[in-house]
Write a protein that holds these residues in place. Structure first.
Motif, PDB file in Angstrom:
ATOM      1  N   LEU A  36       0.806  -1.219   0.000  1.00 36.49           N
ATOM      2  CA  LEU A  36       0.000   0.000   0.000  1.00 36.49           C
ATOM      3  C   LEU A  36       0.842   1.273   0.000  1.00 36.49           C
ATOM      4  N   GLY A  37       2.163   1.133   0.053  1.00 36.73           N
ATOM      5  CA  GLY A  37       3.037   2.299   0.033  1.00 36.73           C
ATOM      6  C   GLY A  37       2.992   3.125   1.300  1.00 36.73           C
ATOM      7  N   GLN A  76      -7.217   2.271   2.603  1.00 38.06           N
ATOM      8  CA  GLN A  76      -7.515   2.907   1.320  1.00 38.06           C
ATOM      9  C   GLN A  76      -6.410   2.588   0.329  1.00 38.06           C
ATOM     10  N   ALA A  77      -6.805   2.256  -0.895  1.00 37.43           N
ATOM     11  CA  ALA A  77      -5.851   1.977  -1.968  1.00 37.43           C
ATOM     12  C   ALA A  77      -5.997   3.039  -3.053  1.00 37.43           C
ATOM     13  N   ALA A  78      -4.916   3.312  -3.755  1.00 39.25           N
ATOM     14  CA  ALA A  78      -4.907   4.360  -4.777  1.00 39.25           C
ATOM     15  C   ALA A  78      -5.556   3.924  -6.086  1.00 39.25           C
ATOM     16  N   ASP A  79      -5.631   2.609  -6.318  1.00 44.01           N
ATOM     17  CA  ASP A  79      -6.201   2.100  -7.572  1.00 44.01           C
ATOM     18  C   ASP A  79      -6.404   0.589  -7.447  1.00 44.01           C
ATOM     19  N   TYR A 127     -10.492   0.466  -3.085  1.00 44.90           N
ATOM     20  CA  TYR A 127     -10.396   1.617  -3.986  1.00 44.90           C
ATOM     21  C   TYR A 127     -11.835   2.021  -4.284  1.00 44.90           C
ATOM     22  N   HIS A 128     -12.172   3.262  -4.004  1.00 46.88           N
ATOM     23  CA  HIS A 128     -13.552   3.722  -4.145  1.00 46.88           C
ATOM     24  C   HIS A 128     -13.893   4.224  -5.540  1.00 46.88           C
ATOM     25  N   GLY A 129     -13.006   4.046  -6.490  1.00 48.60           N
ATOM     26  CA  GLY A 129     -13.266   4.513  -7.849  1.00 48.60           C
ATOM     27  C   GLY A 129     -12.760   5.932  -8.039  1.00 48.60           C
ATOM     28  N   GLU A 130     -12.981   6.425  -9.235  1.00 47.60           N
ATOM     29  CA  GLU A 130     -12.538   7.788  -9.554  1.00 47.60           C
ATOM     30  C   GLU A 130     -13.284   8.788  -8.681  1.00 47.60           C
ATOM     31  N   ALA A 131     -12.539   9.543  -7.907  1.00 46.92           N
ATOM     32  CA  ALA A 131     -13.133  10.539  -7.018  1.00 46.92           C
ATOM     33  C   ALA A 131     -12.075  11.579  -6.677  1.00 46.92           C
TER      34      ALA A 131
END
Length: 142
Positions: A36-37, A76-79, A127-131
């Motif tokens: 996850l960095g 939370q993930a970035a993608d 990842y919650h999608g583009e937001a």
């Protein structure tokens, strides 16, 4: 005295898990954090932390000798690629699959994976999608 700077999330200030085998949890969460960095901090013989998550042994001062019960925690993930990396790293580090990477019906664009950690906690990357975010984190300086 040197100023310190912390970065915190949006809702939860912190969460502590008290685990039976700190070394096994360190391997598991170390792999998850790398995927996850997110850096790991504060390591000693009784605890470590990752962002707002504190993981300690039962003999740590804060644990009072008691293990925590089963929890569900989502990172939370970035993608979607980061979700897949989380799942692979967590499994390779001793986790148990609890839901392969994929879209979920919770809301449009919700892409997640679930793994049980060595103590049976349900750990998710989502990842919650583009937001658009107002900020990457809350910055606290003192």
């Amino acid at each position: 005295m040197e100023a310190q700077e912390l970065h915190r999330g949006r809702l939860i200030d912190h969460l502590q898990l008290v685990v039976a085998d700190l070394a096994a949890s360190r391997r598991f969460y170390g792999a998850v954090a790398d995927a996850l960095g997110v850096p790991i901090g504060g390591e000693d013989e009784t605890y470590f932390w990752i962002d707002e998550l504190f993981v300690s042994s039962a003999d740590s001062e804060a644990a009072l000798g008691k293990l925590t019960g089963r929890h569900h925690l989502a990172f939370q993930a970035a993608d979607p690629a980061m979700v897949r990396a989380f799942h692979a790293a967590a499994i390779a580090a001793g986790g148990t699959d609890n839901g392969a990477p994929g879209e979920r019906p919770y809301h449009p664009g919700y892409y997640a994976a679930f793994v049980l950690d060595p103590d049976g906690n349900n750990i998710e990357a989502v990842y919650h999608g583009e937001a658009a975010r107002s900020a990457a984190s809350v910055k606290i300086t003192f």
